[in-house]
Design a protein around this motif. Structure first.
Motif, short mmCIF file in Angstrom:
data_model
loop_
_atom_site.label_atom_id
_atom_site.label_comp_id
_atom_site.label_asym_id
_atom_site.label_seq_id
_atom_site.Cartn_x
_atom_site.Cartn_y
_atom_site.Cartn_z
N GLU A 68 0.93 -1.20 -0.05
CA GLU A 68 -0.01 0.02 -0.24
C GLU A 68 0.98 1.15 -0.14
O GLU A 68 0.54 2.08 -0.59
CB GLU A 68 -0.91 0.08 1.24
N VAL A 69 1.90 1.24 0.72
CA VAL A 69 2.94 2.40 0.88
C VAL A 69 3.19 2.56 -0.74
O VAL A 69 3.50 3.57 -1.30
CB VAL A 69 4.10 2.19 1.71
N VAL A 70 3.87 1.36 -1.37
CA VAL A 70 4.45 1.68 -2.90
C VAL A 70 3.28 2.37 -3.49
O VAL A 70 3.44 3.17 -4.25
CB VAL A 70 4.89 0.45 -3.38
N LYS A 71 1.98 1.83 -3.44
CA LYS A 71 1.10 2.11 -4.22
C LYS A 71 0.53 3.72 -4.35
O LYS A 71 0.39 4.58 -5.18
CB LYS A 71 -0.48 1.50 -4.25
N THR A 72 0.56 3.92 -3.04
CA THR A 72 0.08 5.53 -2.66
C THR A 72 1.29 6.50 -2.92
O THR A 72 1.04 7.58 -3.67
CB THR A 72 -0.40 5.58 -1.38
N THR A 73 2.61 5.83 -2.61
CA THR A 73 3.56 6.90 -2.84
C THR A 73 3.98 6.97 -4.59
O THR A 73 4.17 8.16 -4.97
CB THR A 73 4.72 6.28 -2.12
N ALA A 74 3.94 5.94 -5.04
CA ALA A 74 4.21 5.86 -6.60
C ALA A 74 3.05 6.67 -7.47
O ALA A 74 3.47 7.42 -8.20
CB ALA A 74 4.17 4.40 -7.07
N GLN A 75 1.96 6.47 -6.88
CA GLN A 75 0.87 7.37 -7.72
C GLN A 75 0.69 8.82 -7.67
O GLN A 75 0.83 9.45 -8.51
CB GLN A 75 -0.76 6.81 -7.07
N ARG A 76 1.39 9.17 -6.16
CA ARG A 76 1.78 10.63 -6.22
C ARG A 76 2.89 11.07 -7.02
O ARG A 76 2.79 12.27 -7.64
CB ARG A 76 2.23 10.91 -4.61
N GLU A 77 3.84 10.31 -7.15
CA GLU A 77 4.89 10.70 -8.11
C GLU A 77 4.62 10.68 -9.50
O GLU A 77 4.96 11.63 -10.27
CB GLU A 77 6.09 9.61 -7.80
N VAL A 78 3.83 9.70 -9.97
CA VAL A 78 3.44 9.57 -11.30
C VAL A 78 2.67 10.76 -11.72
O VAL A 78 2.60 11.47 -12.80
CB VAL A 78 2.59 8.17 -11.77
N ASP A 79 1.54 11.10 -10.63
CA ASP A 79 0.72 12.21 -10.87
C ASP A 79 1.62 13.62 -11.02
O ASP A 79 1.20 14.63 -11.95
CB ASP A 79 -0.21 12.39 -9.93
N VAL A 80 2.64 13.95 -10.22
CA VAL A 80 3.40 15.03 -10.47
C VAL A 80 4.15 15.18 -11.72
O VAL A 80 4.13 16.23 -12.38
CB VAL A 80 4.47 15.10 -9.27
N VAL A 81 4.61 14.05 -12.18
CA VAL A 81 5.30 13.97 -13.51
C VAL A 81 4.28 14.08 -14.61
O VAL A 81 4.49 14.77 -15.77
CB VAL A 81 6.17 12.59 -13.64
N ALA A 82 3.07 13.51 -14.45
CA ALA A 82 2.08 13.57 -15.59
C ALA A 82 1.86 15.01 -15.60
O ALA A 82 1.32 15.68 -16.67
CB ALA A 82 0.96 12.60 -15.15
N GLY A 83 1.64 15.74 -14.46
CA GLY A 83 1.42 17.17 -14.55
C GLY A 83 2.20 17.99 -15.43
O GLY A 83 1.86 18.89 -16.33
N ILE A 84 3.54 17.81 -15.18
CA ILE A 84 4.45 18.52 -15.95
C ILE A 84 4.42 18.03 -17.51
O ILE A 84 4.24 18.94 -18.49
CB ILE A 84 5.88 18.25 -15.66
N ALA A 85 4.07 16.63 -17.63
CA ALA A 85 4.08 16.26 -18.97
C ALA A 85 2.85 16.75 -20.15
O ALA A 85 2.89 17.14 -20.99
CB ALA A 85 3.94 14.60 -19.28
N MET A 86 1.59 17.17 -19.14
CA MET A 86 0.60 17.60 -19.71
C MET A 86 0.50 19.02 -19.95
O MET A 86 -0.48 19.68 -20.41
CB MET A 86 -0.65 17.03 -19.26
#
Length: 212
Positions: A68-86
């Motif tokens: 669960e730690v991996v899932k929630t932390t990873a999603q946060r990191e992906v969301d940040v990078v995706a925000g830059i990408a878009m």
């Protein structure tokens, strides 16, 4: 029905529901300091301010909690990078900015980044990390696809290119962020720029550099 007539029992139940984010925060903080191996359940319970029995009611095993730690932390990191990408800018600019966003966050939280990428873990945790890797790769894939469609990048296997970028960032930058004490990550900043330059040149087919 009796619960509705007993405000005290309702309050207790609501407090119990609130312990889930407390547990995740405590676990993530411990992983950020010492990695998955040293983040023991007793220490997590103490950090969250709860009894060990309460912790096990939420997460019957440490493995489930770490997943669960991996899932929630990873999603946060992906969301940040995706925000830059878009965001705005050319595909090349957004690709470089997205890669740099990931790299700079990894350098700031080096122990957590290492745990999310390279630390030996249980198979269940590794499966969650693989999902993180694929999600990050899809962000880069989207940018490359847009660049190819606009004629900014040459035709290529965009999925393979995106996987190569993730591999370069993980193996070339994050894997060296070991658990050993490191007084300063500044020497890794030029290495990060070199890796991103390599990725941009590979995707664009042009002699680009990062930062521009």
């Amino acid at each position: 029905m009796q619960d509705l007539l007993n405000p005290q029992r309702v309050r207790i139940r609501r407090r119990g529901a609130d312990k889930h984010p407390l547990i995740l925060k405590a676990a993530r903080d411990l992983v950020s300091r010492s990695g998955f191996r040293e983040a023991q359940m007793t220490a997590i319970a103490d950090a969250a301010g709860i009894a060990i029995g309460t912790l096990y009611r939420y997460f019957p095993s440490k493995t489930e909690l770490m997943v669960e730690v991996v899932k929630t932390t990873a999603q946060r990191e992906v969301d940040v990078v995706a925000g830059i990408a878009m965001g705005d800018g050319t595909a090349c600019e957004r690709l470089g900015a997205a890669a740099w966003t990931f790299a700079s966050r990894a350098l700031r939280g080096r122990r957590l980044a290492h745990a999310l990428v390279a630390e030996p873990v249980e198979p269940e945790v590794e499966a969650a990390r693989l999902t993180y890797h694929r999600a990050l790769s899809r962000v880069f894939k989207t940018i490359i696809e847009q660049g190819v469609a606009d004629g900014e990048f040459p035709a290529q296997d965009v999925a393979a290119s995106a996987d190569c970028i993730v591999g370069c960032l993980f193996e070339g930058l994050v894997a060296p962020l070991s658990s050993e004490p490191r007084p300063d990550t500044a020497p890794l900043i030029p290495q990060a720029a070199t890796i991103i330059t390599f990725c941009l040149r590979g995707v664009s087919g042009r002699p680009l550099s990062f930062p521009p």
